[in-house]
Design a protein around this motif. Sequence first.
Motif, PDB file in Angstrom:
ATOM      1  N   ALA A  18      -4.067  -0.797   3.190  1.00  0.00           N
ATOM      2  CA  ALA A  18      -3.728  -2.191   3.479  1.00  0.00           C
ATOM      3  C   ALA A  18      -3.602  -3.013   2.197  1.00  0.00           C
ATOM      4  CB  ALA A  18      -4.783  -2.806   4.402  1.00  0.00           C
ATOM      5  N   THR A  21      -0.376  -2.051   0.343  1.00  0.00           N
ATOM      6  CA  THR A  21       0.801  -2.472   1.092  1.00  0.00           C
ATOM      7  C   THR A  21       1.022  -3.977   0.977  1.00  0.00           C
ATOM      8  OG1 THR A  21       0.542  -0.640   2.656  1.00  0.00           O
ATOM      9  CG2 THR A  21       1.895  -2.499   3.366  1.00  0.00           C
ATOM     10  N   SER A  22      -0.036  -4.771   1.144  1.00  0.00           N
ATOM     11  CA  SER A  22       0.113  -6.224   1.060  1.00  0.00           C
ATOM     12  C   SER A  22       0.481  -6.661  -0.351  1.00  0.00           C
ATOM     13  CB  SER A  22      -1.171  -6.924   1.513  1.00  0.00           C
ATOM     14  OG  SER A  22      -2.270  -6.560   0.703  1.00  0.00           O
ATOM     15  N   SER A  23      -0.088  -5.991  -1.346  1.00  0.00           N
ATOM     16  CA  SER A  23       0.260  -6.313  -2.727  1.00  0.00           C
ATOM     17  C   SER A  23       1.728  -6.037  -3.011  1.00  0.00           C
ATOM     18  CB  SER A  23      -0.626  -5.508  -3.685  1.00  0.00           C
ATOM     19  OG  SER A  23      -0.275  -5.742  -5.028  1.00  0.00           O
ATOM     20  N   LEU A  25       4.159  -5.909  -0.777  1.00  0.00           N
ATOM     21  CA  LEU A  25       4.986  -6.832  -0.011  1.00  0.00           C
ATOM     22  C   LEU A  25       5.184  -8.134  -0.789  1.00  0.00           C
ATOM     23  CD1 LEU A  25       6.504  -7.548   2.568  1.00  0.00           C
ATOM     24  CD2 LEU A  25       4.326  -8.307   3.558  1.00  0.00           C
ATOM     25  N   GLY A  26       4.108  -8.647  -1.361  1.00  0.00           N
ATOM     26  CA  GLY A  26       4.245  -9.832  -2.198  1.00  0.00           C
ATOM     27  C   GLY A  26       5.055  -9.555  -3.448  1.00  0.00           C
ATOM     28  N   ASP A  84      -5.959  -8.287  -8.983  1.00  0.00           N
ATOM     29  CA  ASP A  84      -5.190  -8.972  -7.940  1.00  0.00           C
ATOM     30  C   ASP A  84      -5.408 -10.481  -7.991  1.00  0.00           C
ATOM     31  OD1 ASP A  84      -3.650  -7.058  -6.636  1.00  0.00           O
ATOM     32  OD2 ASP A  84      -5.267  -6.444  -5.307  1.00  0.00           O
ATOM     33  N   ALA A 153       6.769  -1.937   2.702  1.00  0.00           N
ATOM     34  CA  ALA A 153       6.636  -3.338   2.305  1.00  0.00           C
ATOM     35  C   ALA A 153       7.786  -3.759   1.393  1.00  0.00           C
ATOM     36  CB  ALA A 153       5.295  -3.546   1.595  1.00  0.00           C
ATOM     37  N   LEU A 180      -0.160 -13.027  -0.701  1.00  0.00           N
ATOM     38  CA  LEU A 180      -0.332 -11.617  -0.356  1.00  0.00           C
ATOM     39  C   LEU A 180      -1.179 -10.880  -1.386  1.00  0.00           C
ATOM     40  CD1 LEU A 180       3.252 -11.013   1.018  1.00  0.00           C
ATOM     41  CD2 LEU A 180       1.134 -10.729   2.306  1.00  0.00           C
ATOM     42  N   ALA A 183      -4.655 -11.504  -0.345  1.00  0.00           N
ATOM     43  CA  ALA A 183      -5.007 -10.620   0.767  1.00  0.00           C
ATOM     44  C   ALA A 183      -5.348  -9.224   0.259  1.00  0.00           C
ATOM     45  CB  ALA A 183      -3.850 -10.557   1.766  1.00  0.00           C
ATOM     46  N   SER A 184      -4.593  -8.732  -0.712  1.00  0.00           N
ATOM     47  CA  SER A 184      -4.871  -7.425  -1.302  1.00  0.00           C
ATOM     48  C   SER A 184      -6.256  -7.390  -1.933  1.00  0.00           C
ATOM     49  CB  SER A 184      -3.803  -7.091  -2.349  1.00  0.00           C
ATOM     50  OG  SER A 184      -4.118  -5.894  -3.023  1.00  0.00           O
TER      51      SER A 184
END
Length: 426
Positions: A18, A21-23, A25-26, A84, A153, A180, A183-184
């Motif tokens: 997760a 993936t979120s990293s 996506l951003g 992050d 992503a 994002l 979130a990461s």
Amino acid sequence: MRQDLVILRDRRFSLLFAARTSSMLGGAFGPVALAFGVLALPGATAMTLSVVVAAESLSMVVFMLLGGVIADRLPRYRVMMSADLAAAAAWGGLAVLLITGWAPLWLLVTLSAVAGMATAMFFPASTGVVPEVVPAERLQTANGLLRLGMNGARVSGFALAGGCVAVLGAGWTMVINAGLLLASAAFTAGLRLPPVSTPLSERGSMLRDLREGWQEFRSRTWLWVPVVQFSFVVMVLQGVWSVIGPVVANERLGGPKGWSWVLGAEAVGMLVGVLIAIRVRPRRPVRLVVLMALPLALVPLALGVGAPLLVAAVVAFFAGVALDTLTVVWDTTLQREIPQAALSRVSSYDALGSLMLGPLGMLIAGPAVAFVGASASMLGSAVVIAVASVAALFSKGVRDLSWEARPVPEPRLVSPSTPTALAEVG
């Protein structure tokens, strides 16, 4: 494939999945927003964009070795979380500059450099943390699934990035990137892995750590030859993706929307490449890595000869297939062949060597466009990739390294939530 997905039942791996993936996506929003946001500034040119993106790349190169040492000395998941947070702050600052319209070049360069430093801290830790989360026999599957999530992503991000820039503006698109990344960091904080680094009382100096990492790196011909190859490949691709490509897109591919289609096609290809890499078990993995670099020349070749958007997207797809096939195989080879205690340092030398010419590629891309034109710059980039890849095949170590030559090492961490349990259910 269903059996491979069992690994996602593990809480720690799912958190890592997760986070990555979120990293990503951003991160898919960031480069598009930065490129077209900078080009839209009053008086900005391709040279301006070259300086800004080169600052990020140069900072990443400068701090990469330090990132490797830190990741081998401290809990790797905490290093990733801190990186992050720093990256989110940098991209948030860039967003504020573009939203307010007050964007002096020196401040754009400074914030880009902070983002590059955060990447330098993150990358060695992210490579080294995977063997802490999964058993040795699942490394290739884990690397493949991580890349699968990241590339999914990327597809989503690139598909939306051009539209977001057009509708929301570059600054607000960067705000999405920063959110994002936060979130990461939150997902990574949940890993809470047991320490595997050397106790503080037993650590030597950081300089000694660097020397030991260098010895591990330079003693393996199969390792440093492809790194030299990719230093030239990355040099030209940095210029292609960050500077020359957006210039060509503005001239004849429809601007940011057209460029997003090219980037998105590459990302879809990377998804396919991961599916291939999860299943393939090459006897000569490094030879495969070197050969799979050749399709990366297709994009600059197509754009250099004036191919239309559809053709550019198709060749970008095949380049993406090659890129993630070689990436998964390469990451797995490092994690199999390098002692875990030195893995982050070796991966930092790997990244440093591969990326060290990237700033040069970005810096010369702008002047190259000005003096010889975008098409000629693209064709020259394709030639460099082809020559570097063929030259690497002359190394016996590259041709001969076999995964069968050494047994897969036992994982250092054995806990109820990772190696033993996963091996049983798989």
